[in-house]
Design a protein around this motif. Structure first.
Motif, PDB file in Angstrom:
ATOM      1  N   GLU A  27       0.820  -1.215   0.000  1.00 21.40           N
ATOM      2  CA  GLU A  27       0.000   0.000   0.000  1.00 21.40           C
ATOM      3  C   GLU A  27       0.857   1.270   0.000  1.00 21.40           C
ATOM      4  O   GLU A  27       0.472   2.276  -0.588  1.00 21.40           O
ATOM      5  N   ASN A  28       2.015   1.200   0.645  1.00 20.92           N
ATOM      6  CA  ASN A  28       2.867   2.382   0.784  1.00 20.92           C
ATOM      7  C   ASN A  28       3.959   2.485  -0.268  1.00 20.92           C
ATOM      8  O   ASN A  28       4.740   3.435  -0.246  1.00 20.92           O
ATOM      9  N   SER A  29       4.034   1.523  -1.160  1.00 19.56           N
ATOM     10  CA  SER A  29       5.085   1.542  -2.179  1.00 19.56           C
ATOM     11  C   SER A  29       4.682   2.421  -3.360  1.00 19.56           C
ATOM     12  O   SER A  29       3.495   2.615  -3.628  1.00 19.56           O
ATOM     13  N   SER A  30       5.693   2.938  -4.045  1.00 16.63           N
ATOM     14  CA  SER A  30       5.412   3.660  -5.290  1.00 16.63           C
ATOM     15  C   SER A  30       5.018   2.625  -6.344  1.00 16.63           C
ATOM     16  O   SER A  30       5.219   1.421  -6.156  1.00 16.63           O
ATOM     17  N   ARG A  31       4.502   3.080  -7.441  1.00 19.12           N
ATOM     18  CA  ARG A  31       4.100   2.149  -8.495  1.00 19.12           C
ATOM     19  C   ARG A  31       5.313   1.384  -9.031  1.00 19.12           C
ATOM     20  O   ARG A  31       5.239   0.182  -9.281  1.00 19.12           O
ATOM     21  N   THR A  32       6.437   2.075  -9.166  1.00 22.49           N
ATOM     22  CA  THR A  32       7.665   1.432  -9.643  1.00 22.49           C
ATOM     23  C   THR A  32       8.115   0.355  -8.663  1.00 22.49           C
ATOM     24  O   THR A  32       8.455  -0.765  -9.068  1.00 22.49           O
ATOM     25  N   GLU A  33       8.105   0.676  -7.367  1.00 22.56           N
ATOM     26  CA  GLU A  33       8.488  -0.302  -6.350  1.00 22.56           C
ATOM     27  C   GLU A  33       7.505  -1.476  -6.337  1.00 22.56           C
ATOM     28  O   GLU A  33       7.921  -2.636  -6.202  1.00 22.56           O
ATOM     29  N   PHE A  34       6.229  -1.178  -6.481  1.00 23.66           N
ATOM     30  CA  PHE A  34       5.185  -2.200  -6.472  1.00 23.66           C
ATOM     31  C   PHE A  34       5.450  -3.244  -7.558  1.00 23.66           C
ATOM     32  O   PHE A  34       5.490  -4.443  -7.286  1.00 23.66           O
ATOM     33  N   TYR A  35       5.654  -2.771  -8.788  1.00 20.52           N
ATOM     34  CA  TYR A  35       5.860  -3.709  -9.900  1.00 20.52           C
ATOM     35  C   TYR A  35       7.198  -4.434  -9.785  1.00 20.52           C
ATOM     36  O   TYR A  35       7.308  -5.605 -10.167  1.00 20.52           O
ATOM     37  N   VAL A  56      -3.635  -1.207  -7.286  1.00 18.15           N
ATOM     38  CA  VAL A  56      -3.491  -0.114  -8.248  1.00 18.15           C
ATOM     39  C   VAL A  56      -4.862   0.385  -8.698  1.00 18.15           C
ATOM     40  O   VAL A  56      -5.119   1.589  -8.716  1.00 18.15           O
TER      41      VAL A  56
END
Length: 94
Positions: A27-35, A56
């Motif tokens: 939930e707290n990650s950026s989209r780049t970190e998430f992927y 997302v």
């Protein structure tokens, strides 16, 4: 409670805590970190898509289940398995 039962309970509590921490990290990650996390955890394509829809696109479990023509409990089981894989990656435990 016997020793075996209390250890089993402790393991379940630890697993739930890990899943909650994993969910918070996503939930707290950026989209780049998430992927990047999804790719590194080696999730199945369906697990990746479910997590993407949940975090997302902000879909509910029911909406995800409807999309895949699956039971909500199947989606929840896939989420748990994905959290476990991601938790092992995030917390470096097997």
């Amino acid at each position: 409670m016997g020793g075996r039962a209390s250890k089993s309970f402790e393991r379940r509590v630890q697993m739930l805590d890990k899943r909650k921490a994993t969910r918070t990290a996503l939930e707290n990650s950026s989209r780049t970190e998430f992927y990047a996390l999804l790719k590194e955890a080696k999730l199945t394509p369906r697990q990746e898509e479910i997590l993407e829809m949940r975090f997302v696109k902000d879909y509910t479990y029911v909406q995800i289940a409807f999309y895949f023509y699956l039971d909500v409990n199947t989606i929840k089981a896939d989420m748990k398995k994905a959290y476990d894989k991601l938790g092992r990656l995030l917390f470096k435990q097997n």
